[in-house]
Design a protein around this motif. Structure first.
Motif, PDB file in Angstrom:
ATOM      1  N   ARG A   1      13.437   3.054  -1.345  1.00 46.22           N
ATOM      2  CA  ARG A   1      12.537   3.696  -2.457  1.00 46.22           C
ATOM      3  C   ARG A   1      12.000   1.997  -1.977  1.00 46.22           C
ATOM      4  O   ARG A   1      10.783   1.972  -2.445  1.00 46.22           O
ATOM      5  CB  ARG A   1      13.290   3.821  -3.530  1.00 46.22           C
ATOM      6  CG  ARG A   1      12.062   3.403  -4.307  1.00 46.22           C
ATOM      7  CD  ARG A   1      12.787   3.905  -6.080  1.00 46.22           C
ATOM      8  NE  ARG A   1      11.302   3.532  -6.942  1.00 46.22           N
ATOM      9  CZ  ARG A   1      12.236   3.905  -7.941  1.00 46.22           C
ATOM     10  NH1 ARG A   1      13.455   4.885  -8.567  1.00 46.22           N
ATOM     11  NH2 ARG A   1      11.317   3.287  -8.967  1.00 46.22           N
ATOM     12  N   GLY A   2      13.045   1.426  -2.167  1.00 45.70           N
ATOM     13  CA  GLY A   2      12.713  -0.398  -1.892  1.00 45.70           C
ATOM     14  C   GLY A   2      11.543  -0.679  -0.273  1.00 45.70           C
ATOM     15  O   GLY A   2      10.668  -1.284  -0.669  1.00 45.70           O
ATOM     16  N   MET A   3      12.017  -0.023   0.050  1.00 43.40           N
ATOM     17  CA  MET A   3      11.290  -0.105   1.900  1.00 43.40           C
ATOM     18  C   MET A   3       9.388   0.076   1.599  1.00 43.40           C
ATOM     19  O   MET A   3       8.719   0.105   1.842  1.00 43.40           O
ATOM     20  CB  MET A   3      11.687   0.069   3.256  1.00 43.40           C
ATOM     21  CG  MET A   3      11.250  -0.431   4.067  1.00 43.40           C
ATOM     22  SD  MET A   3      12.106   0.192   5.801  1.00 43.40           S
ATOM     23  CE  MET A   3      13.556  -0.276   5.485  1.00 43.40           C
ATOM     24  N   GLY A   4       9.918   1.485   0.760  1.00 45.43           N
ATOM     25  CA  GLY A   4       8.448   2.313   0.663  1.00 45.43           C
ATOM     26  C   GLY A   4       7.460   0.983  -0.297  1.00 45.43           C
ATOM     27  O   GLY A   4       6.270   0.781  -0.498  1.00 45.43           O
ATOM     28  N   ARG A   5       8.633   0.604  -1.293  1.00 51.43           N
ATOM     29  CA  ARG A   5       7.381  -0.460  -2.276  1.00 51.43           C
ATOM     30  C   ARG A   5       6.590  -1.187  -1.480  1.00 51.43           C
ATOM     31  O   ARG A   5       5.385  -1.155  -2.061  1.00 51.43           O
ATOM     32  CB  ARG A   5       8.393  -1.174  -3.067  1.00 51.43           C
ATOM     33  CG  ARG A   5       7.532  -1.256  -4.177  1.00 51.43           C
ATOM     34  CD  ARG A   5       8.644  -2.080  -5.545  1.00 51.43           C
ATOM     35  NE  ARG A   5       7.724  -3.119  -6.433  1.00 51.43           N
ATOM     36  CZ  ARG A   5       7.671  -4.173  -6.365  1.00 51.43           C
ATOM     37  NH1 ARG A   5       8.421  -4.849  -5.120  1.00 51.43           N
ATOM     38  NH2 ARG A   5       6.777  -4.839  -6.822  1.00 51.43           N
ATOM     39  N   LEU A   6       7.489  -1.794  -0.494  1.00 48.26           N
ATOM     40  CA  LEU A   6       6.745  -3.421   0.120  1.00 48.26           C
ATOM     41  C   LEU A   6       5.467  -2.496   1.280  1.00 48.26           C
ATOM     42  O   LEU A   6       5.139  -2.980   1.079  1.00 48.26           O
ATOM     43  CB  LEU A   6       7.778  -3.604   0.770  1.00 48.26           C
ATOM     44  CG  LEU A   6       8.915  -4.772  -0.041  1.00 48.26           C
ATOM     45  CD1 LEU A   6      10.183  -5.614   0.421  1.00 48.26           C
ATOM     46  CD2 LEU A   6       8.494  -5.479  -1.007  1.00 48.26           C
ATOM     47  N   LEU A   7       5.834  -1.755   2.032  1.00 45.12           N
ATOM     48  CA  LEU A   7       5.383  -0.905   2.735  1.00 45.12           C
ATOM     49  C   LEU A   7       3.891  -0.141   2.203  1.00 45.12           C
ATOM     50  O   LEU A   7       2.934  -0.178   3.115  1.00 45.12           O
ATOM     51  CB  LEU A   7       6.157  -0.497   4.134  1.00 45.12           C
ATOM     52  CG  LEU A   7       7.010  -0.877   5.273  1.00 45.12           C
ATOM     53  CD1 LEU A   7       7.564  -0.460   5.684  1.00 45.12           C
ATOM     54  CD2 LEU A   7       6.897  -2.527   5.216  1.00 45.12           C
ATOM     55  N   GLY A   8       3.944   0.169   1.213  1.00 49.63           N
ATOM     56  CA  GLY A   8       3.016   1.723   0.713  1.00 49.63           C
ATOM     57  C   GLY A   8       2.084   0.930   0.367  1.00 49.63           C
ATOM     58  O   GLY A   8       0.742   1.479  -0.697  1.00 49.63           O
ATOM     59  N   GLN A   9       2.502  -0.200  -0.633  1.00 57.70           N
ATOM     60  CA  GLN A   9       1.327  -0.638  -1.459  1.00 57.70           C
ATOM     61  C   GLN A   9       0.732  -1.749  -1.106  1.00 57.70           C
ATOM     62  O   GLN A   9      -0.135  -2.468  -2.239  1.00 57.70           O
ATOM     63  CB  GLN A   9       1.551  -0.704  -3.328  1.00 57.70           C
ATOM     64  CG  GLN A   9       2.451   0.511  -3.606  1.00 57.70           C
ATOM     65  CD  GLN A   9       3.280   0.025  -4.818  1.00 57.70           C
ATOM     66  OE1 GLN A   9       2.687  -0.618  -5.805  1.00 57.70           O
ATOM     67  NE2 GLN A   9       4.395   0.552  -4.938  1.00 57.70           N
ATOM     68  N   GLY A  10       0.881  -2.213   0.305  1.00 56.83           N
ATOM     69  CA  GLY A  10      -0.088  -3.751  -0.107  1.00 56.83           C
ATOM     70  C   GLY A  10      -1.918  -3.174   0.996  1.00 56.83           C
ATOM     71  O   GLY A  10      -1.534  -2.494   0.467  1.00 56.83           O
TER      72      GLY A  10
END
Length: 446
Positions: A130-139
């Protein structure tokens, strides 16, 4: 598959966000939502992120596409974090010791992450999906969501160009290299420079003269190289015998971490280290007037330092030589002066590192016309600014002649510095005023 490295950024004991680097050279910083939502009482990471209202500040902190939070796309860090890194010989030494590629700024920050300037730490973090998705998916960019994480080492260091080492002073007065378990007062050692003979002595002299002219300086002393017990990692000049010992004003504080936060004006303005000579003293004064708890008093101190730099021939007072020091998590003021060098002792020349005003070139002297424009921009009485300059020059010319004779300079350095000083227009004017006063006093006594 995309691979990333991630660092957990903390300010004191407060979780602030994640700095992450992709294997294609892109690097981003992302604030935690929880940090952003702390409201006006959140600890200030940088004035760079403060807007005119809390609403706008919050919007910036929550914006995953904020431009100043992006690196250059070629491995460079965002400007705030770039300016935490060491420069010059110290940087080369640490890169070699850590086994890093010369352009691996992220790896160097990780290696330095436990002892960065101020109260920021950057430690390796493990992200869940989830943390990785937050960083990678909303940039700002689209990423391949099949991603993995690389391990990140941890370490130590200092920022700056001149060879430096961090020391602690043990019981009995013995200085030793910094170690993670050391206790006691923290210092920075400024070692002899290969390009400039007698540099520690010149910098000691410069800070002594600045303090005598009224500048608020850091605590410093000149010490023999023999006082350093461990082997030095740098090749020094054959004639090197002393080093400058500077007490760290961002350490040994009554805070949970024992540190005070600080940031230089390259961080405050979002300027990359390579552009530290781009900017104006006018802009520094505006920030101090609006953001410092000391307000206009810090603007006067800035002007005092500018004049002292001019008198000493310090042509290198760039954005990284001025900092804000946070005495509380939200309140900051101009830090003590920590990097003043009388280059006039070595070379001729005039002017300042930064331009005074927008659209102006650097290497200018502080003239009455420039002072008038600064007064208008800073919305301060020109007469009050002029009084600061007159007082500074008066203190310098009252105390400096005897000091220069007594300071540990070579005869050639002393002669160059005195020649530079006597050629300054403010000193010429001071001599005229002094002569008039003497003449009037003599006439009255006749």
């Amino acid at each position: 598959m995309s691979m990333l490295r991630s660092l957990r950024i903390r300010l004191g004991q407060t979780e602030v966000g994640s700095l992450f680097a992709l294997d294609d050279g892109r690097c981003y910083f992302r604030f935690d939502d929880a940090y952003a939502l702390l409201g006006p009482q959140r600890p200030v990471l940088s004035q760079l992120y403060l807007a005119s209202t809390e609403e706008r500040t919050l919007a910036q902190l929550l914006d995953p596409t904020l431009a100043v939070n992006r690196g250059d796309g070629r491995g460079g860090l965002p400007p705030f974090f770039q300016n935490l890194l060491p420069e010059g010989q110290l940087r080369k030494h640490l890169i070699q010791r850590a086994g890093l590629a010369p352009d691996d700024e992220f790896g160097l920050l990780a290696y330095c992450g436990r002892d960065l300037p101020g109260d920021v730490s950057a430690l390796a973090e493990e992200l869940d999906e989830r943390g990785m998705g937050r960083l990678l998916g909303q940039g700002h960019d689209s990423y391949e969501m099949s991603s993995g994480q690389l391990p990140v080492p941890g370490g130590e260091s200092l920022s700056g160009v001149q060879p430096k080492l961090a020391l602690v002073k043990e019981a009995g007065g013995r200085y030793v290299m910094r170690s993670k378990d050391s206790h006691g007062s923290h210092f920075i050692v400024k070692l002899p420079a290969t390009d400039y003979p007698n540099m520690p002595q010149v910098e000691f002299s410069s800070l002594t003269l600045a303090a005598a002219a009224g500048v608020n300086t850091c605590s410093f002393s000149l010490e023999p190289l023999s006082a350093i017990a461990d082997h030095l990692p740098f090749g020094l000049r054959n004639d090197a015998s002393r080093f400058l010992l500077v007490q760290r004003f961002d350490r040994d504080a009554p805070t949970p971490t024992g540190r005070l936060h600080m940031e230089d004006f390259a961080q405050i303005t979002g300027t990359a280290p390579g552009a530290k000579y781009v900017g104006t003293y006018a802009a520094l004064g505006v920030v101090l007037a609006e953001r410092s708890t000391r307000g206009v008093e810090d603007v006067y101190e800035l002007l005092r330092r500018i004049k002292v730099n001019e008198l000493l021939g310090n042509f290198d007072a760039h954005l990284k030589n001025f900092s804000l020091l946070y005495y509380t998590p939200q309140a900051a003021s101009l830090s003590p002066a920590y990097d003043i060098v009388a280059y006039a002792a070595y070379v001729g020349g005039d002017g300042h590192a930064l331009a005074f005003l927008p659209g102006q070139k650097g290497k200018q002297l502080l003239t009455p016309a420039i002072l008038r424009q600064l007064a208008n921009l800073w919305r301060l009485p020109e007469a009050r600014l002029q009084a600061v300059l007159v007082e500074t020059v008066d203190r310098a010319m009252t105390h400096w002649p005897a000091l220069i004779d007594s300071l540990p300079l070579t005869e050639a350095q002393r002669a160059r510095l005195l020649a530079h000083l006597e050629a300054n227009a403010s000193v010429v004017a001071w001599r005229r005023r002094a002569a008039r006063k003497k003449s009037v006093s003599g006439a009255e006594g006749a």
